[in-house]
Motif scaffolding. Sequence first.
Motif, PDB file in Angstrom:
ATOM      1  N   ALA A 352      -8.842   3.463  -2.860  1.00  0.00           N
ATOM      2  CA  ALA A 352      -9.498   2.220  -2.454  1.00  0.00           C
ATOM      3  C   ALA A 352      -8.518   1.095  -2.763  1.00  0.00           C
ATOM      4  N   VAL A 353      -7.938   0.535  -1.723  1.00  0.00           N
ATOM      5  CA  VAL A 353      -6.797  -0.374  -1.877  1.00  0.00           C
ATOM      6  C   VAL A 353      -7.171  -1.770  -1.403  1.00  0.00           C
ATOM      7  N   VAL A 354      -6.823  -2.764  -2.208  1.00  0.00           N
ATOM      8  CA  VAL A 354      -6.914  -4.142  -1.754  1.00  0.00           C
ATOM      9  C   VAL A 354      -5.492  -4.604  -1.404  1.00  0.00           C
ATOM     10  N   VAL A 355      -5.300  -5.040  -0.177  1.00  0.00           N
ATOM     11  CA  VAL A 355      -3.985  -5.483   0.311  1.00  0.00           C
ATOM     12  C   VAL A 355      -3.933  -7.007   0.207  1.00  0.00           C
ATOM     13  N   VAL A 356      -3.098  -7.497  -0.696  1.00  0.00           N
ATOM     14  CA  VAL A 356      -2.970  -8.942  -0.926  1.00  0.00           C
ATOM     15  C   VAL A 356      -1.784  -9.448  -0.103  1.00  0.00           C
ATOM     16  N   HIS A 357      -2.061 -10.336   0.847  1.00  0.00           N
ATOM     17  CA  HIS A 357      -1.000 -10.775   1.764  1.00  0.00           C
ATOM     18  C   HIS A 357      -0.755 -12.280   1.644  1.00  0.00           C
ATOM     19  N   GLU A 358       0.486 -12.644   1.955  1.00  0.00           N
ATOM     20  CA  GLU A 358       0.827 -14.064   2.022  1.00  0.00           C
ATOM     21  C   GLU A 358       0.146 -14.678   3.246  1.00  0.00           C
ATOM     22  N   ARG A 359      -0.011 -15.989   3.213  1.00  0.00           N
ATOM     23  CA  ARG A 359      -0.749 -16.661   4.284  1.00  0.00           C
ATOM     24  C   ARG A 359      -0.047 -16.596   5.637  1.00  0.00           C
ATOM     25  N   GLY A 400     -14.981  -1.862  -7.135  1.00  0.00           N
ATOM     26  CA  GLY A 400     -14.716  -0.440  -6.950  1.00  0.00           C
ATOM     27  C   GLY A 400     -13.353  -0.093  -6.403  1.00  0.00           C
ATOM     28  N   TYR A 401     -12.450  -1.063  -6.272  1.00  0.00           N
ATOM     29  CA  TYR A 401     -11.105  -0.765  -5.771  1.00  0.00           C
ATOM     30  C   TYR A 401     -10.243  -0.247  -6.906  1.00  0.00           C
ATOM     31  N   THR A 402      -9.369   0.704  -6.561  1.00  0.00           N
ATOM     32  CA  THR A 402      -8.582   1.397  -7.586  1.00  0.00           C
ATOM     33  C   THR A 402      -7.090   1.068  -7.534  1.00  0.00           C
ATOM     34  N   ALA A 403      -6.651   0.436  -6.455  1.00  0.00           N
ATOM     35  CA  ALA A 403      -5.217   0.155  -6.303  1.00  0.00           C
ATOM     36  C   ALA A 403      -5.039  -1.128  -5.486  1.00  0.00           C
ATOM     37  N   PHE A 404      -3.811  -1.679  -5.539  1.00  0.00           N
ATOM     38  CA  PHE A 404      -3.521  -2.858  -4.730  1.00  0.00           C
ATOM     39  C   PHE A 404      -2.090  -2.772  -4.213  1.00  0.00           C
ATOM     40  N   ALA A 405      -1.834  -3.554  -3.177  1.00  0.00           N
ATOM     41  CA  ALA A 405      -0.484  -3.671  -2.630  1.00  0.00           C
ATOM     42  C   ALA A 405      -0.297  -5.109  -2.169  1.00  0.00           C
ATOM     43  N   THR A 406       0.916  -5.622  -2.293  1.00  0.00           N
ATOM     44  CA  THR A 406       1.219  -6.961  -1.803  1.00  0.00           C
ATOM     45  C   THR A 406       2.100  -6.829  -0.554  1.00  0.00           C
ATOM     46  N   VAL A 407       1.929  -7.755   0.374  1.00  0.00           N
ATOM     47  CA  VAL A 407       2.680  -7.681   1.625  1.00  0.00           C
ATOM     48  C   VAL A 407       3.087  -9.082   2.076  1.00  0.00           C
ATOM     49  N   ALA A 408       4.326  -9.172   2.545  1.00  0.00           N
ATOM     50  CA  ALA A 408       4.860 -10.418   3.096  1.00  0.00           C
ATOM     51  C   ALA A 408       5.131 -10.231   4.579  1.00  0.00           C
ATOM     52  N   ALA A 409       5.376 -11.325   5.275  1.00  0.00           N
ATOM     53  CA  ALA A 409       5.647 -11.267   6.715  1.00  0.00           C
ATOM     54  C   ALA A 409       6.884 -10.424   6.984  1.00  0.00           C
ATOM     55  N   GLY A 410       6.778  -9.513   7.962  1.00  0.00           N
ATOM     56  CA  GLY A 410       7.894  -8.672   8.335  1.00  0.00           C
ATOM     57  C   GLY A 410       8.057  -7.429   7.496  1.00  0.00           C
ATOM     58  N   GLN A 411       7.273  -7.264   6.457  1.00  0.00           N
ATOM     59  CA  GLN A 411       7.367  -6.092   5.581  1.00  0.00           C
ATOM     60  C   GLN A 411       6.790  -4.871   6.300  1.00  0.00           C
ATOM     61  N   THR A 412       7.529  -3.759   6.264  1.00  0.00           N
ATOM     62  CA  THR A 412       7.097  -2.569   7.004  1.00  0.00           C
ATOM     63  C   THR A 412       6.420  -1.526   6.120  1.00  0.00           C
ATOM     64  N   ASP A 413       6.851  -1.436   4.862  1.00  0.00           N
ATOM     65  CA  ASP A 413       6.279  -0.432   3.962  1.00  0.00           C
ATOM     66  C   ASP A 413       5.474  -1.111   2.859  1.00  0.00           C
ATOM     67  N   LEU A 414       4.416  -0.454   2.441  1.00  0.00           N
ATOM     68  CA  LEU A 414       3.590  -0.952   1.345  1.00  0.00           C
ATOM     69  C   LEU A 414       3.724  -0.043   0.130  1.00  0.00           C
ATOM     70  N   GLU A 415       3.839  -0.655  -1.026  1.00  0.00           N
ATOM     71  CA  GLU A 415       3.835   0.104  -2.292  1.00  0.00           C
ATOM     72  C   GLU A 415       2.538  -0.187  -3.023  1.00  0.00           C
ATOM     73  N   THR A 416       1.719   0.825  -3.177  1.00  0.00           N
ATOM     74  CA  THR A 416       0.445   0.627  -3.873  1.00  0.00           C
ATOM     75  C   THR A 416       0.635   0.872  -5.367  1.00  0.00           C
ATOM     76  N   LYS A 417      -0.080   0.073  -6.149  1.00  0.00           N
ATOM     77  CA  LYS A 417      -0.053   0.169  -7.606  1.00  0.00           C
ATOM     78  C   LYS A 417      -1.491   0.275  -8.116  1.00  0.00           C
ATOM     79  N   PRO A 418      -1.693   1.019  -9.191  1.00  0.00           N
ATOM     80  CA  PRO A 418      -3.069   1.171  -9.696  1.00  0.00           C
ATOM     81  C   PRO A 418      -3.601  -0.124 -10.297  1.00  0.00           C
ATOM     82  N   LEU A 419      -4.884  -0.332 -10.124  1.00  0.00           N
ATOM     83  CA  LEU A 419      -5.562  -1.464 -10.776  1.00  0.00           C
ATOM     84  C   LEU A 419      -5.998  -0.970 -12.153  1.00  0.00           C
ATOM     85  N   GLY A 420      -5.267  -1.388 -13.192  1.00  0.00           N
ATOM     86  CA  GLY A 420      -5.550  -0.906 -14.545  1.00  0.00           C
ATOM     87  C   GLY A 420      -6.830  -1.470 -15.094  1.00  0.00           C
TER      88      GLY A 420
END
Length: 420
Positions: A352-359, A400-420
């Motif tokens: 369960a991933v929350v993707v945090v993106h730049e505006r 209930g989310y277990t992981a997150f990833a941050t993403v910027a414009a033009g980024q192709t791959d996401l790295e998920t990290k656990p929500l401790g």
Amino acid sequence: MRDFLPADKARRERVLAVIRQRYRAHGFDEIETPVMEDYGRLHAGIGGDNEKLAYNVLRRGLDADAIRAAAEDPAALTDLGLRYDLTVPLARFYASHRGELPGVFRSIQIAPVWRAERPQKGRYRQFMQCDIDIIGDGSARAEAELAVATLDTLDALGLEGGGIRINDRRLLDWMLEHFGFGADERPGVLITIDKLDKIGPDGVGAELRERGAAATAVDAFEAFLRRPQTLEFVPFGERQIRKALPEGAPDEVVAHLVGIGAAVAAARSHETEFGGVPLVFDPFLVRGMGYYTGTIFELSHPSVSYSLGGGGRYDGMIGRFLGQDVPAVGFSIGFERIVDLVEQGEDAAAEAVVVVHERDVPVAELAAHKARLVAAGGRVRLETRTKNLKALLERARADGYTAFATVAAGQTDLETKPLG
């Protein structure tokens, strides 16, 4: 009546999913009935005090004069009502569809019911009931199937060690007759006996006298409560049952209870706490519903002092709708109590991933990232990055989310990290 936030709703659905899965594994099939039933059916004298708590629906098209004319007769003002339990609707359902159902019908009903309760802790005006019933089987097999399915469900919810207190309304009636209580006073006597664990023998005796119960019968009952008893442990069976009753208890009823115990013991052979079977005979278990005709039971767990469910045999109810008696017995799990005892779990999805993106990330890129994660079996939420990233992630974890990833414009791959 309550609202449920996302985390609460998710937890409730996880518990419901386990209950449904275990009930189905034991051969029960789920049905659905309308939230409303006819007024006359809900007020047929079989629902006990619950009939007084029913929400009634005003007849359509009544003008002020018609309402005033019918003010003294609720039945003239209303023709429908919200169901206060699932047993009365099931009896009507079976009478309506008997020709389309198997000879022995095992049903699941999981649905909300409504009662005009006084609001207080643990009592709600809308709450969920989880019922299993067996219609068409008058043997001990039916009660045993209900008991085993219920205990198995409790285990699957992580609440191992549950037990069932069991009695029979026929034994209660025989016992009151044995002590000398008249047939007309027994319903009131049962109401008082039901308080035995709260007010004790002295309180019960005093209340019975205040009710005007036959003095000789009260004396006999009090003498029985104070009789000398050994403290030895007796596992569930004929000896335990007869030891808890006056001499001369009906053999047929005792044999029925013993048969239930033998079947449950065979299915729950791993049990040891109750001497091989998780049943305890309680001669003063009453259960307040007026439609019970035989076996009655309550679900207990060592972690709490209150019951987690109950039920019983109601062989006379379906006959009111069908015109001929059909044996029936049911067990209801107290979902609102159990859900608070079950440890918080997580959904079975991969992540369960929350993707945090730049505006400034284009919507098309966000949609593509989300689609890839969802296709991999995950649960995904998109969130715009805020100044307080920590608060945002804490909120996601609470939901209930277990992981997150941050993403910027033009980024192709996401790295998920656990929500401790």
